[in-house]
Design a protein around this motif. Structure first.
Motif, mmCIF file in Angstrom:
data_model
loop_
_atom_site.group_PDB
_atom_site.id
_atom_site.type_symbol
_atom_site.label_atom_id
_atom_site.label_comp_id
_atom_site.label_asym_id
_atom_site.label_seq_id
_atom_site.Cartn_x
_atom_site.Cartn_y
_atom_site.Cartn_z
ATOM 1 N N VAL A 61 0.842 -1.190 0.000
ATOM 2 C CA VAL A 61 0.000 0.000 0.000
ATOM 3 C C VAL A 61 0.880 1.244 0.000
ATOM 4 O O VAL A 61 1.819 1.359 0.795
ATOM 5 N N VAL A 62 0.582 2.160 -0.908
ATOM 6 C CA VAL A 62 1.242 3.462 -0.957
ATOM 7 C C VAL A 62 0.263 4.480 -0.384
ATOM 8 O O VAL A 62 -0.867 4.594 -0.873
ATOM 9 N N PRO A 63 0.641 5.201 0.655
ATOM 10 C CA PRO A 63 -0.312 6.125 1.280
ATOM 11 C C PRO A 63 -0.647 7.314 0.393
ATOM 12 O O PRO A 63 0.074 7.628 -0.561
ATOM 13 N N GLN A 64 -1.733 7.955 0.705
ATOM 14 C CA GLN A 64 -2.154 9.163 -0.003
ATOM 15 C C GLN A 64 -1.037 10.199 0.036
ATOM 16 O O GLN A 64 -0.328 10.336 1.034
ATOM 17 N N SER A 65 -0.865 10.936 -1.074
ATOM 18 C CA SER A 65 0.192 11.945 -1.142
ATOM 19 C C SER A 65 -0.357 13.250 -1.695
ATOM 20 O O SER A 65 -1.278 13.257 -2.508
ATOM 21 N N ALA A 66 0.235 14.347 -1.243
ATOM 22 C CA ALA A 66 -0.164 15.669 -1.714
ATOM 23 C C ALA A 66 0.628 16.033 -2.965
ATOM 24 O O ALA A 66 1.654 15.423 -3.277
ATOM 25 N N ALA A 67 0.156 17.020 -3.686
ATOM 26 C CA ALA A 67 0.874 17.499 -4.860
ATOM 27 C C ALA A 67 2.214 18.082 -4.439
ATOM 28 O O ALA A 67 2.362 18.632 -3.346
ATOM 29 N N GLY A 68 3.215 17.944 -5.302
ATOM 30 C CA GLY A 68 4.543 18.470 -4.993
ATOM 31 C C GLY A 68 5.443 18.389 -6.195
ATOM 32 O O GLY A 68 4.977 18.416 -7.342
ATOM 33 N N GLN A 69 6.747 18.269 -5.944
ATOM 34 C CA GLN A 69 7.730 18.175 -7.009
ATOM 35 C C GLN A 69 8.522 16.888 -6.873
ATOM 36 O O GLN A 69 8.818 16.433 -5.769
ATOM 37 N N GLY A 70 8.866 16.304 -8.035
ATOM 38 C CA GLY A 70 9.661 15.098 -8.047
ATOM 39 C C GLY A 70 11.140 15.394 -7.922
ATOM 40 O O GLY A 70 11.562 16.551 -7.775
ATOM 41 N N ALA A 71 11.956 14.343 -8.018
ATOM 42 C CA ALA A 71 13.401 14.477 -7.845
ATOM 43 C C ALA A 71 14.033 15.373 -8.900
ATOM 44 O O ALA A 71 15.054 16.016 -8.659
ATOM 45 N N GLY B 70 12.469 17.950 -10.276
ATOM 46 C CA GLY B 70 11.758 19.219 -10.290
ATOM 47 C C GLY B 70 10.437 19.181 -11.022
ATOM 48 O O GLY B 70 9.761 20.200 -11.152
ATOM 49 N N GLU B 71 10.049 18.006 -11.521
ATOM 50 C CA GLU B 71 8.795 17.890 -12.251
ATOM 51 C C GLU B 71 7.612 17.914 -11.288
ATOM 52 O O GLU B 71 7.725 17.519 -10.127
ATOM 53 N N ALA B 72 6.477 18.395 -11.782
ATOM 54 C CA ALA B 72 5.278 18.465 -10.953
ATOM 55 C C ALA B 72 4.752 17.067 -10.670
ATOM 56 O O ALA B 72 4.701 16.216 -11.560
ATOM 57 N N GLN B 73 4.392 16.830 -9.426
ATOM 58 C CA GLN B 73 3.809 15.558 -9.021
ATOM 59 C C GLN B 73 2.380 15.817 -8.555
ATOM 60 O O GLN B 73 2.156 16.636 -7.671
ATOM 61 N N PRO B 74 1.396 15.134 -9.139
ATOM 62 C CA PRO B 74 0.009 15.369 -8.744
ATOM 63 C C PRO B 74 -0.313 14.726 -7.399
ATOM 64 O O PRO B 74 0.383 13.816 -6.940
ATOM 65 N N ALA B 75 -1.356 15.210 -6.775
ATOM 66 C CA ALA B 75 -1.860 14.555 -5.568
ATOM 67 C C ALA B 75 -2.435 13.198 -5.958
ATOM 68 O O ALA B 75 -3.102 13.061 -6.985
ATOM 69 N N LEU B 76 -2.154 12.187 -5.152
ATOM 70 C CA LEU B 76 -2.621 10.834 -5.448
ATOM 71 C C LEU B 76 -3.288 10.229 -4.222
ATOM 72 O O LEU B 76 -2.877 10.492 -3.090
ATOM 73 N N PRO B 77 -4.288 9.389 -4.439
ATOM 74 C CA PRO B 77 -4.948 8.719 -3.318
ATOM 75 C C PRO B 77 -4.118 7.526 -2.848
ATOM 76 O O PRO B 77 -3.128 7.142 -3.485
#
Length: 539
Positions: A60-70, A72-79
């Motif tokens: 299980v991967v926990p819910q995550s908020a939007a942010g930036q990847g390693a 610098g790319e945009a990372q969307p919020a995921l359930p």
């Protein structure tokens, strides 16, 4: 997430909206979280041909908020979701390397009953995160509750590493076999996890992912209910021939070094590029009702480089005769000795002079890029090159531009949306449009009732460029499949900011009607210039 409200919720008459409505009641609860790690110990039936399946991990991967990847790319919020990793048919290849179709299936704990296969890119070679972001606007498929699968197409390596072709099985997997294998297995894993099969299945991808999605439509017509195909790499032998031919044409207009070789980086100076862009905008920008640095009326733009030719010697602000001739020939596309087109023309667009990205616009800038060192040839034997492409068995297997009988896919009410950036420097948007038109001739009314094509002005290859390149065609095809709502325009935004435009189905384009130019409601889809209308001044 800038623009998320506009992409997902903006209510504009005549514009399709992104919707998150579920097709069946969501499957969710703590029971799924507890079930997730058990998938690692479960056995799944071999795929077609008796190829064994090995589940390597499930967590299980926990819910995550939007942010930036390693990077610098945009990372969307995921359930929260259950991430399943595995491999189909792990083995040692003829070259001694480890092969197998590695895959990832992400199963949201709050499932909407849908499955999506995510297309790849380049020559694949790695398993990209299975989130389903292609043509999904600001909210990828996983964030909407789709179960999403991705894969490496049967080999590991860098994105343009073709060394896997020494192995027959790996070559066949890349060419076509990985798509049905992972689609069928992904659905089986989802069914085992949720206790019921997906209600609807989709596939979306761009470039190689677009080719893979076309392949599914043509060769495996029952696999998916809805498809989104972007800038497909559907005949790379001839598209590569087109770009090579263009570079040779530009080299012929370039100054020479001491050995008589062309200097590709000097074929068009920075001032020349600005002259070309300004000339293009002067001829075509106002056709959509507003001079704003973008050419929305693609079909009405008939750019004439000759209008920029110097009258009394080369100087800044105009082009030499060889430069004009090079542009005319390069954008018209290569032809064989009998005058038959070998590849489609390339549309003139603002991104053709761009030098800011990892790959230049269609007018090459002579630098070494991800495809290698600059071309310095002054001639090209088009007939010999074309004959070699036609004799290449790998091209025959991977190409998807020829088959247009889609009666089985359309017969089960399949829906498909195409899109292509007009400033794509690798594949011509007019080539994809040509396939779409040919499919229309083959399938008649059924095609008109099941497919749309979207030109994306200013957009480079799959994304980027001076463009409104964030749009939700995934939501549009879902609504068409599940609600019977045929898509019209969809709202498109830029990656940054709140400006919005309608993205219109071909042959429509976004015409400015007045009002706030940053609002989609200020535009409507038109198919021809309004007679006598003057272009409005704009920024």
């Amino acid at each position: 997430m800038p623009g998320a409200v506009l992409v997902g919720l903006l209510a504009v008459p005549g514009l399709a909206q992104a919707r998150g409505a579920t097709s069946v009641p969501p499957a969710s609860g703590s029971g799924l979280a507890q079930r997730c790690p058990l998938l690692a110990g479960m056995r799944f039936a071999p795929t077609d041909g008796g190829r064994p399946v090995q589940i390597m991990a499930a967590q299980v991967v926990p819910q995550s908020a939007a942010g930036q990847g390693a990077q610098g790319e945009a990372q969307p919020a995921l359930p929260a979701y259950c991430k399943v990793s595995g491999v189909i048919d792990p083995r040692k290849g003829a070259d001694g390397r480890a092969y197998g179709i590695r895959f990832e299936v992400n199963l949201p704990l709050a499932w909407n009953g849908r499955f999506l296969l995510q297309g790849g890119g380049g020559l694949n070679g790695s398993v990209r995160p299975a989130v389903g972001g292609a043509a999904a606007g600001a909210v990828p498929a996983l964030a909407r509750g789709f179960a999403v699968a991705s894969h490496d197409s049967g080999h590991q390596g860098a994105v343009f590493d073709a060394s896997f072709r020494t192995d027959q099985r790996a070559t066949l997997d890349f060419a076509q076999a990985a798509v049905p294998a992972v689609a069928q297995l992904g659905k089986a894993i989802a069914t085992r996890f949720y206790g019921r099969a997906p209600a609807h299945s989709y596939m979306a991808g761009c470039s190689t992912g677009g080719r893979e999605t076309m392949l599914a439509m043509e060769r495996y017509p029952a696999l998916f209910d809805g498809l989104v195909i972007g800038a497909p790499a559907m005949r790379t032998g001839f598209s590569n021939l087109g770009t090579t031919y263009a570079k040779v044409m530009f080299n012929q207009a370039a100054p020479r070094d001491g050995q008589g070789l062309p200097l590709p980086d000097k074929a068009f100076s920075a001032a020349d590029r600005q002259t070309i862009r300004a000339g293009l905008l002067a001829q075509c920008d106002g056709l959509d009702g507003r001079a704003d640095g973008m050419i929305m009326a693609v079909a009405q733009c008939h750019f004439r480089p000759a209008a920029l030719q110097c009258h009394a010697g080369k100087q800044d602000g105009c082009l030499s005769a060889p430069q004009v001739e090079a542009l005319d020939r390069a954008f018209a596309g290569p032809r064989d000795a009998a005058g038959r087109a070998l590849y489609a023309p390339v549309p003139y667009d603002t991104g053709m002079v761009d030098t800011s990205g990892p790959v230049s616009g269609y007018i090459a800038d002579g630098r070494t890029d991800i495809l290698g060192p600059p071309n310095r040839d002054l001639s090209i034997d088009l007939d010999a090159r074309a004959a070699a492409i036609r004799a290449d068995w790998m091209q025959a297997l991977t190409d998807t531009d020829g088959w247009t009988d889609l009666s089985s896919f359309l017969g089960h009410q399949g829906k498909v949306l195409f899109y292509h950036g007009v400033s794509d420097p690798w594949f011509s948007a007019l080539d994809t449009l040509d396939y779409w038109k040919r499919a229309g001739k083959t399938n008649g009314a059924a095609w008109a009732q099941s497919s749309r094509f979207y030109m994306v002005p200013g957009m480079a290859h799959c994304q980027g460029g001076d463009a409104f390149d964030r749009f939700d065609l995934l939501g549009a095809v879902v609504d068409w499949v599940e609600r019977g709502e045929a898509p019209a325009a969809v709202v498109a935004t830029r990656s940054q900011g709140i400006a919005a435009r309608p993205l219109c189905p071909w042959p429509g384009y976004a015409r400015y009607n007045g009002g706030d130019p940053d609002r989609a409601e200020s535009y409507s889809c038109a198919e021809a210039p309004v007679a006598g209308a003057a272009a409005a001044a704009g920024g």
